[in-house]
Design an enzyme around this catalytic site. Structure first.
Site, PDB file in Angstrom:
ATOM      1  N   GLY A  43      91.885  26.168  72.641  1.00 59.02           N
ATOM      2  CA  GLY A  43      90.848  25.987  73.727  1.00 59.02           C
ATOM      3  C   GLY A  43      90.478  24.660  73.243  1.00 59.02           C
ATOM      4  O   GLY A  43      89.119  24.728  74.236  1.00 59.02           O
ATOM      5  N   ASN A 187     103.591  33.303  80.790  1.00 58.11           N
ATOM      6  CA  ASN A 187     105.222  32.946  81.340  1.00 58.11           C
ATOM      7  C   ASN A 187     106.348  34.043  81.851  1.00 58.11           C
ATOM      8  O   ASN A 187     105.653  35.026  81.614  1.00 58.11           O
ATOM      9  CB  ASN A 187     105.939  32.221  80.914  1.00 58.11           C
ATOM     10  N   PRO A 227     108.756  24.328  86.687  1.00 64.90           N
ATOM     11  CA  PRO A 227     108.713  23.918  87.393  1.00 64.90           C
ATOM     12  C   PRO A 227     108.601  23.831  88.915  1.00 64.90           C
ATOM     13  O   PRO A 227     108.165  23.608  89.558  1.00 64.90           O
ATOM     14  CB  PRO A 227     109.667  22.965  86.979  1.00 64.90           C
ATOM     15  N   GLY A 229     106.003  26.384  89.884  1.00 63.71           N
ATOM     16  CA  GLY A 229     104.588  26.545  89.835  1.00 63.71           C
ATOM     17  C   GLY A 229     104.003  27.798  89.430  1.00 63.71           C
ATOM     18  O   GLY A 229     103.946  28.127  88.209  1.00 63.71           O
ATOM     19  N   ASP A 256      97.733  24.125  78.339  1.00 63.20           N
ATOM     20  CA  ASP A 256      95.641  24.166  78.143  1.00 63.20           C
ATOM     21  C   ASP A 256      95.603  23.930  78.965  1.00 63.20           C
ATOM     22  O   ASP A 256      94.461  24.097  79.924  1.00 63.20           O
ATOM     23  CB  ASP A 256      96.185  23.577  77.133  1.00 63.20           C
ATOM     24  N   ASN A 289     101.942  12.159  81.767  1.00 64.38           N
ATOM     25  CA  ASN A 289     101.184  11.635  80.766  1.00 64.38           C
ATOM     26  C   ASN A 289     101.829  11.965  79.347  1.00 64.38           C
ATOM     27  O   ASN A 289     102.335  12.871  79.426  1.00 64.38           O
ATOM     28  CB  ASN A 289      99.701  11.433  80.539  1.00 64.38           C
TER      29      ASN A 289
END
Length: 310
Positions: A43, A187, A227, A229, A256, A289
């Site tokens: 969260g 997923n 990967p 989508g 998240d 990142n």
């Protein structure tokens, strides 16, 4: 307290630590770079993502010991409004280390400390006192919390007419679906377990999601395809969005970020076509990142523009 359209809940918050090293050798001391610290927990990451898109939310999370205090300081630096619920056990740490020799990433997660029954009730009371339009319950449950904890939150959301988004797995998710929620983000493997099958092929995802919707478990089912989508399914809508091709450095927080992008878009009254694209854009931008940093706002916006016509 100021009212918020979006409230996120993290009962198993974490202080994320990440670093780099060169070469993983058993029995030898591994020299690491100076660590980077980020706030963590489902969260909280959702609230961070919303903030990076220019939105506002209230992050409600547990905080305990010195790690909890450090977590609160880092959340404040993210310009995220928060309500910390003090607990006796220390806030957990998670650890990510990248081997520069191989570019392999190693992720270590610790279980959260035990939450007492009295602390559990205080969390639920704090949530019940808030009346947001969107309520996001995200992440795993601590020891001491029963599998029906998110179900209790679903019951609170139903009473206050809040649209509940649940991002968790296993029995905790199944029990929340018994009450009914607004949106979930499993997923493919998690979706298969929800409908009681061993596995699902991509062409079976739509029908599987519609089974949950038909039973009143959720209004929107967003299925992460990694990967490949993601797809968004309602009783009337099916939207597939391919993931953009980006240079991936870390997948920590991508899920998240995806939830944060979608909830922000929902709060802005975007169409479902835009909602799923904002989710994929934010999730993909996070993988660009290192460590546990989440995404940069400009990267998410650039990827969304690319995805608009996909």
């Amino acid at each position: 307290m100021e009212s918020f359209d979006i409230v996120t809940i993290t009962v198993n918050s974490a202080l994320d630590k990440s670093t780099h090293f060169k070469g993983l050798v058993p029995e030898q001391k591994i020299r690491c770079d100076e660590p980077r610290y980020d706030v963590g927990g489902g969260g909280i990451n959702v609230s961070k993502a919303i903030s990076r898109l220019g939105g506002t939310s209230l992050a409600v999370f547990t905080s305990g010991g010195p790690m909890g205090k450090m977590l609160e300081e880092l959340v404040a630096k993210e310009s995220v409004e928060f309500k910390a619920i003090e607990v006796q056990t220390w806030t957990r740490e998670s650890f990510v280390a990248v081997d520069d020799n191989t570019n392999s990433q190693y992720r270590f997660g610790f279980t959260g400390g035990k939450i007492s029954e009295e602390e559990s009730e205080r969390i639920l009371e704090a949530i019940a006192a808030l009346k947001p339009k969107f309520l996001v319950a995200s992440g795993s449950l601590n020891e001491g919390l029963s599998d029906d904890f998110y179900r209790k939150i679903a019951e609170i959301a139903k009473k206050s007419n809040a649209k509940l988004i649940v991002d968790t797995s296993g029995e905790a998710l199944k029990k929340a679906l018994e009450v009914g929620v607004y949106m979930i983000k499993p997923n493919v493997g998690e979706l298969a377990k929800l409908i009681g099958v061993e596995r699902l092929e991509l062409e079976e995802v739509n029908e599987a999601a519609k089974q949950i919707i038909a039973k009143g478990g959720a209004e929107i089912v967003v299925v992460s395809l990694g990967p490949q989508g993601a797809v968004l399914v309602t009783k009337d809508v099916y939207e597939f969005v391919p993931a953009p091709n980006v240079a991936k450095k870390s997948t920590v927080g991508a899920g998240d970020s995806m939830v944060g992008g979608m909830v922000w878009a929902l709060s802005q009254n975007k169409s479902l076509k835009e909602v799923i694209r904002w989710g994929v854009a934010c999730g993909s931008a996070t993988t660009m990142n290192e460590g546990t940093q989440l995404f940069k706002g400009e990267d998410a916006k650039r990827l969304f523009e690319w995805l608009k016509n996909k």
